[in-house]
Write a protein that holds these residues in place. Structure first.
Motif, mmCIF file in Angstrom:
data_model
loop_
_atom_site.group_PDB
_atom_site.id
_atom_site.type_symbol
_atom_site.label_atom_id
_atom_site.label_comp_id
_atom_site.label_asym_id
_atom_site.label_seq_id
_atom_site.Cartn_x
_atom_site.Cartn_y
_atom_site.Cartn_z
ATOM 1 N N TYR A 203 13.769 -11.624 13.143
ATOM 2 C CA TYR A 203 14.603 -11.475 11.943
ATOM 3 C C TYR A 203 13.803 -10.902 10.775
ATOM 4 C CZ TYR A 203 19.279 -13.245 12.964
ATOM 5 O OH TYR A 203 20.579 -13.386 13.397
ATOM 6 N N TYR B 190 21.408 -22.415 19.137
ATOM 7 C CA TYR B 190 21.301 -20.980 18.903
ATOM 8 C C TYR B 190 21.475 -20.265 20.243
ATOM 9 C CZ TYR B 190 19.646 -21.518 14.077
ATOM 10 O OH TYR B 190 19.562 -21.795 12.736
ATOM 11 N N LEU C 122 22.381 -22.156 7.548
ATOM 12 C CA LEU C 122 22.617 -23.231 8.519
ATOM 13 C C LEU C 122 21.778 -24.484 8.283
ATOM 14 C CD1 LEU C 122 23.134 -21.356 11.915
ATOM 15 C CD2 LEU C 122 24.787 -21.901 10.115
ATOM 16 N N LYS D 244 30.167 -14.732 8.326
ATOM 17 C CA LYS D 244 29.366 -15.601 7.465
ATOM 18 C C LYS D 244 30.213 -16.306 6.421
ATOM 19 C CE LYS D 244 27.854 -12.028 4.122
ATOM 20 N NZ LYS D 244 28.819 -10.990 4.573
ATOM 21 N N PHE E 108 24.293 -15.263 18.121
ATOM 22 C CA PHE E 108 23.643 -14.263 17.278
ATOM 23 C C PHE E 108 23.133 -13.077 18.082
ATOM 24 C CE2 PHE E 108 20.199 -16.788 18.928
ATOM 25 C CZ PHE E 108 19.165 -15.897 19.104
ATOM 26 N N GLU F 214 22.606 -17.350 9.205
ATOM 27 C CA GLU F 214 21.623 -18.298 9.746
ATOM 28 C C GLU F 214 20.810 -18.952 8.643
ATOM 29 O OE1 GLU F 214 18.081 -20.042 11.312
ATOM 30 O OE2 GLU F 214 18.059 -18.216 10.075
ATOM 31 N N PHE G 230 25.747 -21.405 17.243
ATOM 32 C CA PHE G 230 25.598 -20.178 16.466
ATOM 33 C C PHE G 230 25.254 -19.069 17.453
ATOM 34 C CE2 PHE G 230 22.151 -17.566 14.275
ATOM 35 C CZ PHE G 230 23.031 -16.711 13.624
#
Length: 212
Positions: free
Chosen positions: A119, A38, A25, A190, A11, A22, A9
């Motif tokens: 985040y 990640y 996931l 996504k 990001f 995320e 992933f």
């Protein structure tokens, strides 16, 4: 014996779609038994290398498409039972410090708490995270030793690692965020998560047949 399947992933904290993806996931990991790696990349660097731009820029002035994107986002939120998400009023935020910070946090053994806090302060309780004082106060409020991470983020190996991640991602086909790799297969956005999961299961099945 076949090597374990590598699933990635890629990001950047500045991408709301990467944030939303995320959140979906863990359920994929649970269903497939495969953990995502990640990989932090600098989206500004990706855009510069590929001539791409953020949806906020590319959709400006277009009739109906931004509205449809908003509908799709709401559908995604409902599908994955996501209740904590707000658009950042300071968007777009320069994420260079945030992204160097996550590389540094990883090296300091603090990836998970830094990742969650970043985040949170970008897309749950949004703040202007490219303001140095706002940045520091936000991470302190989340209980992180942010001064240690800021100091580590100034080191050349951290800066080099982020550049290498970004250049490598572009060389492999990345042009935006979120991007996923299942082995060598690339998936963007996504809304590709269903295909990502199907590909994981397909590749696991192939590996299992080869080793049976």
């Amino acid at each position: 014996m076949a090597a374990p399947l590598k699933v990635e992933f890629h990001f950047d904290f500045g991408s709301p779609n990467a944030f939303l993806a995320e959140l979906a996931l863990p359920a994929i990991e649970q269903r497939t038994g495969v953990k995502f790696d990640y990989v932090p990349v600098l989206l500004g660097g990706v855009y510069k290398a590929t001539g791409n731009m953020s949806p906020a820029e590319s959709l400006r002035g277009i009739k109906n498409k931004p509205e449809y994107n908003a509908i799709e986002t709401q559908r995604f939120l409902r599908r994955h039972s996501i209740t904590k998400f707000q658009l950042n009023p300071f968007f777009p935020v320069n994420t260079l410090t945030l992204m160097r910070g996550v590389v540094a946090a990883d090296l300091e053994g603090l990836f998970e708490p830094y990742f969650r806090a970043a985040y949170h302060h970008m897309w749950v309780e949004p703040k202007k995270m490219d303001d140095p004082q706002v940045f520091r106060d936000a991470f302190l409020a989340s209980g992180l030793d942010i001064d240690r991470i800021i100091a580590r983020a100034q080191q050349d190996d951290v800066k080099k690692k982020l550049i290498e991640n970004t250049n490598s991602a572009v060389a492999r086909g990345t042009f935006g965020s979120p991007t996923f790799f299942v082995g060598d297969e690339i998936y963007f956005g996504k809304d590709s998560l269903r295909e990502v999961e199907e590909q994981i299961l397909a590749q696991l099945g192939t590996t299992q047949r080869k080793t049976a």
